[in-house]
Scaffold this motif. Structure first.
Motif, PDB file in Angstrom:
ATOM      1  N   LEU A  26      -2.032   0.099  28.731  1.00  0.00           N
ATOM      2  CA  LEU A  26      -3.566   0.383  28.924  1.00  0.00           C
ATOM      3  C   LEU A  26      -2.881   2.674  29.583  1.00  0.00           C
ATOM      4  O   LEU A  26      -3.485   3.396  29.527  1.00  0.00           O
ATOM      5  N   ARG A  27      -1.652   2.249  29.399  1.00  0.00           N
ATOM      6  CA  ARG A  27      -1.427   4.214  28.697  1.00  0.00           C
ATOM      7  C   ARG A  27      -1.392   4.648  27.942  1.00  0.00           C
ATOM      8  O   ARG A  27      -2.835   5.802  28.261  1.00  0.00           O
ATOM      9  N   LYS A  28      -2.213   3.940  26.393  1.00  0.00           N
ATOM     10  CA  LYS A  28      -2.503   4.525  24.961  1.00  0.00           C
ATOM     11  C   LYS A  28      -4.207   4.374  25.566  1.00  0.00           C
ATOM     12  O   LYS A  28      -4.887   5.919  25.901  1.00  0.00           O
ATOM     13  N   ALA A  29      -4.552   3.584  26.455  1.00  0.00           N
ATOM     14  CA  ALA A  29      -6.169   3.338  26.826  1.00  0.00           C
ATOM     15  C   ALA A  29      -6.511   4.709  28.039  1.00  0.00           C
ATOM     16  O   ALA A  29      -7.702   5.309  27.266  1.00  0.00           O
ATOM     17  N   LEU A  30      -5.431   5.319  28.962  1.00  0.00           N
ATOM     18  CA  LEU A  30      -6.394   5.859  29.456  1.00  0.00           C
ATOM     19  C   LEU A  30      -5.859   7.469  29.018  1.00  0.00           C
ATOM     20  O   LEU A  30      -6.612   8.443  28.893  1.00  0.00           O
ATOM     21  N   GLN A  31      -4.500   7.775  28.132  1.00  0.00           N
ATOM     22  CA  GLN A  31      -4.499   8.754  27.233  1.00  0.00           C
ATOM     23  C   GLN A  31      -5.519   8.838  25.997  1.00  0.00           C
ATOM     24  O   GLN A  31      -6.121  10.113  26.006  1.00  0.00           O
ATOM     25  N   GLN A  32      -6.415   7.761  25.529  1.00  0.00           N
ATOM     26  CA  GLN A  32      -7.607   8.209  24.362  1.00  0.00           C
ATOM     27  C   GLN A  32      -8.791   8.488  25.209  1.00  0.00           C
ATOM     28  O   GLN A  32      -9.551   8.489  24.349  1.00  0.00           O
ATOM     29  N   LYS A  33      -9.187   7.039  26.257  1.00  0.00           N
ATOM     30  CA  LYS A  33     -10.131   7.396  26.613  1.00  0.00           C
ATOM     31  C   LYS A  33     -10.969   5.852  25.951  1.00  0.00           C
ATOM     32  O   LYS A  33     -12.207   6.763  25.628  1.00  0.00           O
ATOM     33  N   ARG A  34     -10.185   5.185  25.680  1.00  0.00           N
ATOM     34  CA  ARG A  34     -11.242   4.365  24.684  1.00  0.00           C
ATOM     35  C   ARG A  34     -10.198   3.079  24.350  1.00  0.00           C
ATOM     36  O   ARG A  34      -9.308   3.234  24.427  1.00  0.00           O
ATOM     37  N   ALA A  35     -10.906   2.167  24.241  1.00  0.00           N
ATOM     38  CA  ALA A  35      -9.840   0.746  24.777  1.00  0.00           C
ATOM     39  C   ALA A  35     -10.505   0.037  22.882  1.00  0.00           C
ATOM     40  O   ALA A  35     -11.700   0.364  22.494  1.00  0.00           O
ATOM     41  N   GLY A  36      -9.720  -0.209  22.138  1.00  0.00           N
ATOM     42  CA  GLY A  36     -10.166  -1.807  21.482  1.00  0.00           C
ATOM     43  C   GLY A  36      -8.848  -2.209  20.951  1.00  0.00           C
ATOM     44  O   GLY A  36      -8.100  -1.688  20.974  1.00  0.00           O
ATOM     45  N   TRP A  37      -8.588  -3.402  19.883  1.00  0.00           N
ATOM     46  CA  TRP A  37      -7.343  -3.907  19.486  1.00  0.00           C
ATOM     47  C   TRP A  37      -7.092  -3.149  18.453  1.00  0.00           C
ATOM     48  O   TRP A  37      -5.555  -2.529  18.509  1.00  0.00           O
ATOM     49  N   LYS A  38      -7.909  -2.045  17.614  1.00  0.00           N
ATOM     50  CA  LYS A  38      -7.536  -1.117  16.851  1.00  0.00           C
ATOM     51  C   LYS A  38      -7.026   0.110  17.367  1.00  0.00           C
ATOM     52  O   LYS A  38      -6.042   0.608  16.776  1.00  0.00           O
ATOM     53  N   GLU A  39      -8.194   0.768  17.580  1.00  0.00           N
ATOM     54  CA  GLU A  39      -7.675   1.406  19.311  1.00  0.00           C
ATOM     55  C   GLU A  39      -6.162   1.364  19.975  1.00  0.00           C
ATOM     56  O   GLU A  39      -5.614   2.530  19.609  1.00  0.00           O
ATOM     57  N   LEU A  40      -6.135   0.323  20.153  1.00  0.00           N
ATOM     58  CA  LEU A  40      -4.709   0.154  20.879  1.00  0.00           C
ATOM     59  C   LEU A  40      -3.568  -0.463  20.294  1.00  0.00           C
ATOM     60  O   LEU A  40      -2.722  -0.972  20.882  1.00  0.00           O
ATOM     61  N   THR A  41      -3.813   0.152  18.808  1.00  0.00           N
ATOM     62  CA  THR A  41      -2.826  -0.850  18.355  1.00  0.00           C
ATOM     63  C   THR A  41      -1.122  -0.624  18.563  1.00  0.00           C
ATOM     64  O   THR A  41      -1.029   0.623  18.325  1.00  0.00           O
TER      65      THR A  41
END
Length: 504
Positions: A368-383
């Motif tokens: 969730l931290r990665k998603a919040l920092q990147q402002k995007r979500a997905g299996w590849k985006e959040l590997t």
């Protein structure tokens, strides 16, 4: 569908496994379908990327075991095997322990759940694709070509995978790597020209002398022993096989031995029986490897349902990423044994990577931290990658704050009944503005053998490139080196490990 090799509980199953292994490896049982060869190669590729990343990150156990292996040099190619990323030949058990430890260290390679949808066998024992270095070492020593190497890998996965379906070691606090060690002893000894009697002795020694308990995976903070458990047990299995090949006679008929782990832990109720029947495939498509699962990053496999649920919610509700302060609670419901293993209260405050990658609250908070920092979500985006578990990230204030908002609960009988067919999980987010948002019950997340999204190859390829790039300059060259093994010559198999890994 071809008939499997059936080893009933009233026969000597150790001898039966020996006979099966020799018959399978010598093409006396037919041929696996092309899809089976492709699947085992995909799992092997995945394990290579995991190993490269672990060595590139300087993970302690693989580095220590690699240094140890280099102190056992061998000059005769028929007596030694290669380390990944090296031309150095070392004693085969040392190549196996070093290469297996590297593949397993990041806890990111393949998994089985001990479930057979065809037979209904559902002991639910875990296991991982940690053991391919056994087949590779023996193939290099015996100058096997790529087809025979892959067939040995299929055989190894078949034995350990089917044992996991019929006997749950975890129920007796025994580490799941025992099944892989048994398979390793059988396959290595058979590849080296062992007889049925010698293979039976190798299996008997492995079980009688080397049983690891789940103390490896228990405690407030986990250690190097967790990641290296399979490697160390496999080293013992190869040593047992080598001794048997030299003439050492180990315990016979170990599965029916009343004082070995199987009958001791699950007494069959009458003499001369083991606790289970065992079926092993010889041809066609129904092999254990076809029911094994991929992880798509660095996380404990039982957290994949929660990861899927969270990603689905984030993708459907992108406003969740606008203001972390609006997110009040994350509630995750899951089955046993996942709740006890990755929900252990000791893992709510992980201080080591080995504990963090077995902590549901850390894994979800890091994602969730990665998603919040990147402002995007997905299996590849959040590997999740090694950097998500380094010392700085492990104590990241946002991650630690999010961990405190996670409620992890046992879903009860409804969830337990659905495992090990799937990994039933529900995720629920409480948001001040958006209200309560819940995922449906996740059974087959991405990477699961029964997931039907059709995106597995895409995600596994992304993971390979992400991890391999940590240790090699030319990822395409590494991919080409380890692809198409079925058509490789013995010389190419011998040279397979000859590439450079960037290490600290």
């Amino acid at each position: 569908m071809p008939d499997p090799v059936f080893l009933s509980r009233d026969q000597n199953q150790a001898r039966g496994i020996a006979r099966y292994t020799l018959d399978f490896l010598n093409d006396r049982l037919g041929e696996p379908d092309d899809a089976v060869y492709a699947k085992v190669e995909q799992f092997h590729l995945d394990s290579v990327a995991c190993a490269v990343a672990a060595l590139a990150a300087g993970m302690n156990a693989p580095v220590v075991l690699r240094q140890e292996a280099l102190s056992y040099p061998v000059s005769d190619p028929s007596q030694g095997a290669a380390l990944l990323g090296s031309t150095s030949l070392v004693a085969p058990e040392k190549a196996v322990v070093a290469n297996s430890a590297a593949a397993r260290e990041l806890d990111a390679n393949g998994t089985n759940f001990g479930y057979n949808p065809r037979t209904g066998d559902a002991a639910g024992e875990f296991g991982h694709n940690d053991f391919y270095p056994v087949a590779l070492a023996a193939a290099q020593m015996q100058q096997w070509d790529g087809r025979r190497l892959l067939k040995a890998m299929i055989c190894l996965d078949e034995i350990r995978g089917r044992l996991a379906e019929v006997f749950a070691l975890k129920n007796h606090k025994i580490d799941h790597v025992v099944h892989g060690a048994i398979a390793s002893a059988a396959v290595y000894a058979a590849m080296q020209g062992g007889t049925e009697e010698q293979i039976e002795s190798a299996i008997g020694m492995t079980v009688a002398h080397y049983i690891p308990f789940r103390a490896i995976r228990a405690g407030h903070q986990l250690s190097d022993s967790k990641g290296a458990s399979a490697a160390i047990s496999t080293e013992a299995a190869v040593l047992s096989a080598r001794r048997a090949l030299r003439g050492f006679v180990g315990p016979a008929d170990i599965f029916r031995n009343p004082q070995a782990i199987f009958c001791l832990m699950e007494p069959p109720g009458q003499p001369d029986l083991s606790p289970f029947d065992l079926q092993l495939s010889g041809e066609g498509s129904d092999f254990a490897v076809m029911q094994m699962h991929f992880k798509l990053g660095l996380y404990e496999h039982q957290s994949a349902g929660a990861i899927q649920g969270l990603i689905d919610l984030l993708c459907a509700n992108p406003a969740l990423l606008d203001d972390v302060g609006q997110l009040e609670k994350i509630r995750i419901a899951i089955y046993e044994p996942a709740f006890s293993i990755i929900g252990d209260p000791a893992k709510r405050d992980p201080q080591t990577r080995q504990s963090a990658d077995h902590s549901m609250v850390y894994i979800i908070a890091a994602l969730l931290r990665k998603a919040l920092q990147q402002k995007r979500a997905g299996w590849k985006e959040l590997t999740l990658v090694p950097a998500d578990y380094d010392d700085q990230t492990l104590f990241d204030p946002l991650t630690r704050d999010l961990m405190q908002r996670i409620e992890f609960v046992h879903g009860g009988p409804e969830y337990d009944a659905r495992y090990p067919d799937g990994i039933p999980t529900r995720v629920e987010l409480t948001h001040r503005t958006l209200g309560v948002l819940g995922s449906p019950l996740v059974m087959y997340p991405e990477g699961h053998a029964r997931n039907q999204s059709g995106r597995l190859d895409e995600f596994v390829a992304h993971k390979f490139r992400t991890l391999a790039a940590l240790g090699v300059d030319d990822v395409d060259a590494l991919l080409a080196r380890f692809s198409g093994l079925r058509d490789r010559s013995p010389a190419e198999i011998r040279d397979l490990c000859n590439f450079t890994i960037q290490q600290p």
